[in-house]
Design a protein around this motif. Sequence first.
Motif, short mmCIF file in Angstrom:
data_model
loop_
_atom_site.label_atom_id
_atom_site.label_comp_id
_atom_site.label_asym_id
_atom_site.label_seq_id
_atom_site.Cartn_x
_atom_site.Cartn_y
_atom_site.Cartn_z
N TRP A 83 0.89 -1.37 -0.27
CA TRP A 83 -0.13 0.05 0.10
C TRP A 83 0.96 1.16 -0.04
O TRP A 83 0.43 2.54 0.04
CB TRP A 83 -0.77 0.11 1.11
N SER A 84 2.03 1.05 0.06
CA SER A 84 2.98 2.39 0.11
C SER A 84 3.22 2.69 -1.52
O SER A 84 3.99 3.64 -1.91
CB SER A 84 4.27 2.13 0.65
N ALA A 87 0.19 5.87 -5.63
CA ALA A 87 -1.13 5.92 -6.40
C ALA A 87 -2.24 6.48 -5.33
O ALA A 87 -1.99 6.19 -4.14
CB ALA A 87 -1.46 4.41 -6.76
N THR A 88 -3.15 6.96 -5.98
CA THR A 88 -4.34 7.54 -5.24
C THR A 88 -5.48 6.40 -5.46
O THR A 88 -5.39 5.51 -6.22
CB THR A 88 -4.90 8.81 -5.78
N ARG A 131 -4.02 9.49 -1.24
CA ARG A 131 -3.06 8.38 -1.45
C ARG A 131 -3.32 7.20 -0.61
O ARG A 131 -3.91 7.08 0.48
CB ARG A 131 -1.77 8.97 -1.12
N ILE A 132 -3.32 6.17 -1.15
CA ILE A 132 -3.59 4.59 -0.79
C ILE A 132 -2.96 4.48 0.41
O ILE A 132 -3.42 3.67 1.14
CB ILE A 132 -3.47 3.63 -1.79
#
Lengths: 257, 271
Positions: A83-84, A87-88, A131-132
Amino acid sequence: MVARDLDVRYEDFTALVGATFAVHYGEALGIVGPNGSGKSTLLKTIAGLLLPSSGKLSVLGQPPRKLPPGTIAYVPQVEAVDWSFPATVWDVVAMGRFARLHFWQHFGSNDREVVHHALSVVKMVDLAGRRISNLSGGQQQRAFVARALAQEPKLLLLDEPTTGVDAATEEGLREIVRKLVADGLPVLMATHDLDRVDDWFDRLLVLDRRVLALGTPREVVESGAYSAIREHTHTHGHLRHDHEPHAAHAVHPEIRP
Amino acid sequence: MTLLLDPFHYAFMQRAFVAALAVGLICSTMGTYVILRKLSFIGDGIAHASFAGIVIAYLRGANFYLGAGIVAVLTAVGIGFVHRRGRISLDTTIGVLFTGMFALGVFLMSQQRSYAVDLQSFLFGDILAVQPQDLWLILGLSIIVGITVAVLFRGLLYTTFDPVVAQASGINSPAYEYALLVMLALTIVVALQAVGIVLVAALLVTPAAAAYQLTSRFSPMMALAALFGAASTEGGLYLSYYVRASSGATIVLLATLLFFLAIGLKHLRRA
């Protein structure tokens, strides 16, 4: 979707034996069973990620790998990705469109509309630009569901989406799934969570490497197979249940051959 | 003014600047995937393995790029295979095979008389020695890799983030992985003459890592990485002319400096 005498082997380990069942339009089929019972294996095989070693599997009359891109949407457990990644939420949901686009095709207004709609279904439109790496576990799960919906699939596979999410998110997911099913999408979902199965599913498949029972939640309970699983999971402590709120966040070791 | 433009008066320096630009852009573009797919050890491995190819080509009087290219691509495909099928861990495979290939190169080279000088230029690169025909090759390979990235952009992005779900949706994740590894091999071959075997991994990783600190989406990260990469190679080459130091080392030091500046800037923005 029809499976007949389906076997899946990993080299010297048989993860799934003689599975025979079907999923119909507008039906949510729950797959329950202890860890290592082959729930994930079954979903991955239907998704075309694993090949059955014998038996017959067809989705809309075709083997999964022969289907047009985008037909099957698979929602893995959220730990499956990093998850780093830069990406949004929008970027991730937009990926759901990629299978349908050839390289010369633009990501057009229709694609943007579908992504927007998918975000609205999971109530994440206002989080599209986030951001994810800044999402909670429940938001990650909903983003994954939105990505699957952006694919405009004909079959939706969910792998334990309620693991480690809070009660409100779980209820939100249940509402989303029931709405999709009401709109005619067949849904196949593996779950740890044996409580409330009758709220979630039209039919249940009890799995422990082979199909132990298949039917409506009531039929399955009456058949006794369900209580055997329940007994098993309680004595082995594999499943969470609502009397232990912290167990929802516990790590569930999964047998992965 | 004339002093500042001094380096551009020589034809070999002009070629070096053009080559450095191509190398800086392509390495850092591919570096974006290297960082996000955690392939930096693979990049280092391919570079070291290709040394055997360089030496064999050298001893047979064949083209440097041909030897390095064949070995690099074969190695990359081999890694992909081990990665997919492997019962042995990728780390172990790379650790064993690539040091072995590198040793083979050194072994063959050391049987030659005048090996010391040449060995140095292979290990640390010599961008000033780029010949006109080398330049065409560098530019050609760079353009091929660049176009391939553009064409495969969406698939590469999806399979980098989530190869399993991408495959379930009908995207051929293994094919994208192989394509990426082959492109990585070609990129490394292109970069070998500029920065050498030992430093090529830095050019793949450092500009992209710097860009990662400052961006929150994929495309801006790639664009900023390319900018950092080009700034490092061009700036490093330019500086090396005045400080009379190895161009490869100066390029990598400049990239490293940019990386720490990026980290500093990130913390400043947070504060």
